[in-house]
Design an enzyme around this catalytic site. Structure first.
Site, PDB file in Angstrom:
ATOM      1  N   ILE A 137       0.866  -1.168   0.000  1.00 13.69           N
ATOM      2  CA  ILE A 137       0.000   0.000   0.000  1.00 13.69           C
ATOM      3  C   ILE A 137       0.913   1.231   0.000  1.00 13.69           C
ATOM      4  CG2 ILE A 137      -2.024  -1.056   1.067  1.00 13.69           C
ATOM      5  CD1 ILE A 137      -1.205  -0.027   3.737  1.00 13.69           C
ATOM      6  N   ASP A 138       0.434   2.317  -0.560  1.00 13.40           N
ATOM      7  CA  ASP A 138       1.271   3.495  -0.751  1.00 13.40           C
ATOM      8  C   ASP A 138       1.736   4.099   0.572  1.00 13.40           C
ATOM      9  OD1 ASP A 138       0.875   3.261  -3.479  1.00 13.40           O
ATOM     10  OD2 ASP A 138      -0.901   4.552  -3.450  1.00 13.40           O
ATOM     11  N   LYS A 139       2.787   4.873   0.497  1.00 12.70           N
ATOM     12  CA  LYS A 139       3.367   5.526   1.677  1.00 12.70           C
ATOM     13  C   LYS A 139       2.314   6.255   2.506  1.00 12.70           C
ATOM     14  CE  LYS A 139       6.361   9.390   2.969  1.00 12.70           C
ATOM     15  NZ  LYS A 139       7.194  10.511   2.475  1.00 12.70           N
ATOM     16  N   THR A 141      -0.946   5.955   2.369  1.00  7.16           N
ATOM     17  CA  THR A 141      -2.159   5.181   2.627  1.00  7.16           C
ATOM     18  C   THR A 141      -1.903   4.363   3.887  1.00  7.16           C
ATOM     19  OG1 THR A 141      -2.704   5.026   0.270  1.00  7.16           O
ATOM     20  CG2 THR A 141      -3.705   3.404   1.730  1.00  7.16           C
ATOM     21  N   ARG A 237      -6.781   5.300  -6.406  1.00  4.29           N
ATOM     22  CA  ARG A 237      -6.508   6.724  -6.641  1.00  4.29           C
ATOM     23  C   ARG A 237      -6.715   7.089  -8.115  1.00  4.29           C
ATOM     24  NH1 ARG A 237      -0.615   7.237  -4.195  1.00  4.29           N
ATOM     25  NH2 ARG A 237      -0.912   9.462  -4.687  1.00  4.29           N
TER      26      ARG A 237
END
Length: 303
Positions: A137-139, A141, A237
């Site tokens: 998962i993104d930084k 998120t 996103r």
């Protein structure tokens, strides 16, 4: 390794850093800019700047520098462990933590923390830099992800992700009021041809499907739940931007003037899968973090 390219008519007038991102599609624009800055790129045997406008007939020459192997160190960092056994560990990742080391983030990542915590080690199928990492998962998120401690567990989890047997639900706040209660976005995702560091819905992209439902509507915003059917980079996103409802605070895909400045308001709320070894059904939930609640409280006061 030295490479050369002679600029054709369609490349005339283009910045050299942009042109090279099309010639080298697997290299980010920022990395190419660093090549130019370090003198690894020449035009007609002369070093240029990244904003140099190419001319038809120019000979571009560049050397791809050897990538340095990162030394991944174990670091004593706080971890919120939701579940752990000999085969897997489920983490509730905070906003701001990068999942694995890269050239821009060599420390402070989830992998650094896990190497310290998991004395028996992590799976090696994804390499040293991504030890144990099955999905990301993104930084900015927050929320749940499962990490494999053994290669056997890693392989079985990979199969479940590939066969779409893992259920992942997210919550987000998006711009605009979504009129329908439920929706499905089926649109392929790939590199944005205009901004290579971003992803976008493109015709030749990889198959991507996101389901969503409305939790609550506000004056100019909507609180939604999303379920991933596939797991492409930045999928939620990109898909929400595609339907003109970008996620609040998203620095890449949201409005230039953000409603919040700490990053996208996106949280990996729940995670369900079959234990890769015991075959037990596992289900986990994570409460919304404080900053997410803060945005909801702000919206409640505005309506």
């Amino acid at each position: 390794m030295m490479k050369q390219y002679r600029v054709q008519n369609d490349g005339s007038g283009k910045r050299i850093d942009k042109l090279l991102t099309f010639i080298e599609p697997n290299v980010s624009r920022s990395e190419i800019q660093s090549w130019i800055k370090q003198g690894h790129v020449t035009v007609n045997d002369s070093v240029v700047k990244a904003n140099y406008k190419c001319v038809e007939g120019d000979t571009i020459a560049w050397t791809i520098p050897e990538k340095q192997t990162l030394t991944i160190k174990a670091e004593h960092l706080p971890l919120e462990i939701v579940y752990e056994d000999d085969d897997i560990i489920v983490i509730n990742k905070p906003r701001g933590m990068v999942v694995h080391p890269s050239s821009g983030h060599t420390s402070g990542t989830l992998v650094n923390a896990l190497l310290y915590h998991c004395h028996s080690g992590l799976s090696t199928l994804s390499g040293e830099e991504r030890a144990g990492i099955v999905h990301r998962i993104d930084k900015d998120t927050s929320g749940l992800l499962v990490v494999a401690k053994t290669n056997e567990a890693h392989r079985e989890l990979q199969k479940q992700f590939k066969n779409r047997q893992v259920k992942r639900n997210y919550e987000a706040i998006v711009h605009g009021v979504i009129s329908h209660d439920h929706g499905l976005i089926d649109a392929p995702i790939g590199r944005d041809p205009k901004q290579r560091q971003n992803m976008a819905v493109v015709d030749d992209g990889r198959h991507a499907v996101t389901h969503f439902r409305v939790i609550k509507r506000y004056g100019e915003f909507t609180h939604i739940e999303c379920q991933l059917e596939t797991g492409r980079t930045h999928q939620i996103r990109v898909h929400m931007k595609y339907i003109n409802h970008p996620i609040v605070g998203d620095p890449k895909y949201g409005p230039r003037k953000p409603f919040v400045k700490f990053g996208q308001v996106l949280h990996a709320r729940s995670l369900e899968f079959t234990h890769p070894i015991t075959e037990e059904h596992l289900s986990f939930e994570s409460d919304l973090p404080g900053d997410f609640h803060g945005v909801l409280n702000r919206l409640n006061k505005m309506t």
